[in-house]
Design a protein around this motif. Structure first.
Motif, PDB file in Angstrom:
ATOM      1  N   GLU A 106       0.825  -1.203   0.000  1.00 31.30           N
ATOM      2  CA  GLU A 106       0.000   0.000   0.000  1.00 31.30           C
ATOM      3  C   GLU A 106       0.864   1.261   0.000  1.00 31.30           C
ATOM      4  N   LEU A 107       1.913   1.246   0.800  1.00 27.92           N
ATOM      5  CA  LEU A 107       2.818   2.397   0.846  1.00 27.92           C
ATOM      6  C   LEU A 107       3.520   2.610  -0.499  1.00 27.92           C
ATOM      7  N   LEU A 108       4.011   1.541  -1.082  1.00 26.39           N
ATOM      8  CA  LEU A 108       4.754   1.662  -2.339  1.00 26.39           C
ATOM      9  C   LEU A 108       3.843   2.087  -3.492  1.00 26.39           C
ATOM     10  N   ASP A 109       2.607   1.622  -3.491  1.00 25.57           N
ATOM     11  CA  ASP A 109       1.699   1.929  -4.592  1.00 25.57           C
ATOM     12  C   ASP A 109       1.104   3.329  -4.489  1.00 25.57           C
ATOM     13  N   GLY A 116       9.581   4.639   1.832  1.00 22.22           N
ATOM     14  CA  GLY A 116      10.865   4.130   2.295  1.00 22.22           C
ATOM     15  C   GLY A 116      11.131   4.454   3.752  1.00 22.22           C
ATOM     16  N   ALA A 117      10.864   5.687   4.154  1.00 24.90           N
ATOM     17  CA  ALA A 117      11.121   6.085   5.541  1.00 24.90           C
ATOM     18  C   ALA A 117      10.227   5.328   6.514  1.00 24.90           C
ATOM     19  N   VAL A 118       8.942   5.189   6.168  1.00 23.40           N
ATOM     20  CA  VAL A 118       8.016   4.473   7.055  1.00 23.40           C
ATOM     21  C   VAL A 118       8.421   3.009   7.179  1.00 23.40           C
ATOM     22  N   MET A 119       8.755   2.374   6.070  1.00 22.50           N
ATOM     23  CA  MET A 119       9.179   0.969   6.114  1.00 22.50           C
ATOM     24  C   MET A 119      10.468   0.817   6.912  1.00 22.50           C
ATOM     25  N   HIS A 156      12.532  -3.487   7.086  1.00 23.68           N
ATOM     26  CA  HIS A 156      13.526  -2.450   7.357  1.00 23.68           C
ATOM     27  C   HIS A 156      14.518  -2.310   6.207  1.00 23.68           C
ATOM     28  N   LEU A 157      15.080  -3.438   5.778  1.00 21.98           N
ATOM     29  CA  LEU A 157      16.062  -3.392   4.688  1.00 21.98           C
ATOM     30  C   LEU A 157      15.412  -3.030   3.360  1.00 21.98           C
ATOM     31  N   GLY A 158      14.144  -3.458   3.173  1.00 22.67           N
ATOM     32  CA  GLY A 158      13.435  -3.058   1.956  1.00 22.67           C
ATOM     33  C   GLY A 158      13.223  -1.565   1.898  1.00 22.67           C
ATOM     34  N   GLY A 159      12.858  -0.954   3.021  1.00 22.45           N
ATOM     35  CA  GLY A 159      12.711   0.501   3.051  1.00 22.45           C
ATOM     36  C   GLY A 159      14.028   1.211   2.802  1.00 22.45           C
ATOM     37  N   LEU A 160      15.101   0.681   3.382  1.00 24.74           N
ATOM     38  CA  LEU A 160      16.417   1.286   3.156  1.00 24.74           C
ATOM     39  C   LEU A 160      16.825   1.179   1.693  1.00 24.74           C
ATOM     40  N   ALA A 161      16.579   0.013   1.086  1.00 20.75           N
ATOM     41  CA  ALA A 161      16.911  -0.156  -0.336  1.00 20.75           C
ATOM     42  C   ALA A 161      16.097   0.795  -1.207  1.00 20.75           C
TER      43      ALA A 161
END
Length: 407
Positions: A106-109, A116-119, A156-161
């Motif tokens: 939902e965040l990405l779409d 990214g920051a929220v994830m 966490h790592l997905g948001g950082l990426a």
């Protein structure tokens, strides 16, 4: 070193009793079946979670369904018996996966500006809370707590990426990102005590020097444009893991040994590339790098001249030198690993020795019969020396043992 034993022969030789042999075999079978059961369970949870997210296809429906499934799973874990524990873990993880996975999609779409920051923050909080829960959780809930911890780390790592890619980060910061990712994955693998997770840490660690998998018509995992520097990088990791394995408890030592063996594998893959192409040390880091056609900065002729000037001022290792050095390094590792009972490194070195021989057979010496004569005559005293060394080591370990005939 984990020993491989023929229990039937040990019983026949009077070393262990039939009851002890039965216990060894039962534990081995239990470990094997446990691995199969956990693999099937995890695969089913992942399939069900992804299928439900895309089947419901609504943020509200996914949130409600995930919450209800999570609560039902927790209730089964708290109130159900051992027979229902697997169903409670499955429901808990499917619910948590729906909430985390659905929220990330939902965040990405629909909210890419701050996804990214929220994830990044949410994943870190979930991982830390799960780590605390895992430390205090009773046995029925430990599996779910460990799995949710890994979900949090993945978020966490997905948001950082996502942040790294969205901001086109490059240079030293991208190397720091890969190092941080490797450290987080290794910590997660150790925390949940799953060595497969720890092993994955070598992937981002190997990317710190911009490794890739492209080699014309073939693909070598972790092919590095800087094989020498990558080998030194992996050597540092191997030394660190060796030290850690020798100065820590058995649980941490197991994870260190797995990472050590994989670092050795990556180093050998880099050496394989060096035997094929040689290496101009630093060309892709502080040198001119690769030429990209269409680059308006300078023409290919100017780039070629710049590259030649750089090669005159740096260390250049030819493919022939790499071939000899790799062979010597493999022989040294075989001897050292045999002396120190490092079965993983010994098996990996033996495997790459065969790969090295096969590669040189078809790449360098396929039309030189004398090379086969020299290699064959050299292998015979090497085999004899290894056999004598093994007898000497056995005599030191058990002075009263009987002599053994040569093969």
């Amino acid at each position: 070193m984990h020993a491989v034993a023929d229990t039937g022969r040990l019983v026949a030789d009077g070393i262990i009793t039939p009851a002890q042999a039965g216990e060894i075999e039962a534990r081995a079978r239990e470990a094997m079946i446990g691995l199969a059961v956990n693999t099937i369970l995890v695969t089913g949870i992942l399939a069900a979670t992804g299928g439900l997210i895309f089947w419901l296809a609504s943020p509200l429906a996914v949130a409600i369904g995930g919450t209800l499934t999570l609560l039902c799973g927790l209730a089964v874990l708290l109130r159900g018996g051992a027979m229902l524990r697997m169903f409670g873990n499955a429901a808990t993880l499917i619910g948590a996966g729906m909430l985390l996975g659905g929220g990330a999609l939902e965040l990405l779409d629909n909210h890419p500006d701050y996804a990214g920051a929220v994830m990044l923050v949410a994943g870190a909080l979930i991982a830390l809370l799960s780590a605390l829960a895992l430390r205090r959780a009773r046995e029925p809930a430990r599996f779910s707590a460990a799995a949710i911890l890994l979900m949090g780390l993945a978020l966490h790592l997905g948001g950082l990426a996502y942040l790294v890619g969205d901001n086109a980060v490059s240079g030293l910061p991208i190397s720091v990102y890969y190092l941080y990712t490797a450290a987080v994955i290794a910590w997660g693998g150790w925390r949940v005590d799953v060595r497969l997770i720890t092993a994955l840490a070598v992937v981002p660690f190997a990317q710190m020097l911009d490794t890739s998998t492209f080699y014309f018509h073939a693909a070598y995992v972790f092919f590095s444009p800087e094989p020498t520097l990558s080998i030194l990088q992996m050597a540092l990791l191997i030394c660190g893991c060796l030290w850690l394995a020798g100065h820590s408890d058995d649980r941490l030592a197991r994870h260190a040994r797995v990472l050590m063996v994989l670092a050795f594998v990556v180093a050998n893959l880099c050496a394989l590339v060096g035997t094929l192409w040689g290496d101009v040390v630093g060309e892709h880091i502080w040198g001119p790098g690769r030429y990209r056609y269409g680059d308006a900065t300078y023409s290919y002729e100017e780039f070629a001249a710049l590259r030649e000037r750089f090669r005159d001022s740096t260390l250049v290792i030819s493919r022939d030198a790499y071939t000899a050095l790799w062979a010597l390094a493999l022989i040294a590792m075989l001897v050292w690993a045999g002396l120190r009972n490092q079965r993983g490194l010994f098996n990996a070195a033996l495997t790459f020795a065969a790969i090295h021989a096969y590669t040189q057979l078809f790449e360098s010496f396929w039309d030189e019969p004398l090379a086969y004569v020299v290699a064959g005559l050299t292998a015979i005293p090497l085999a004899w020396g290894a056999w004598r060394l093994n007898l000497w080591l056995r005599s030191r370990a058990a002075p009263a043992s009987s002599p053994h005939a040569a093969p």
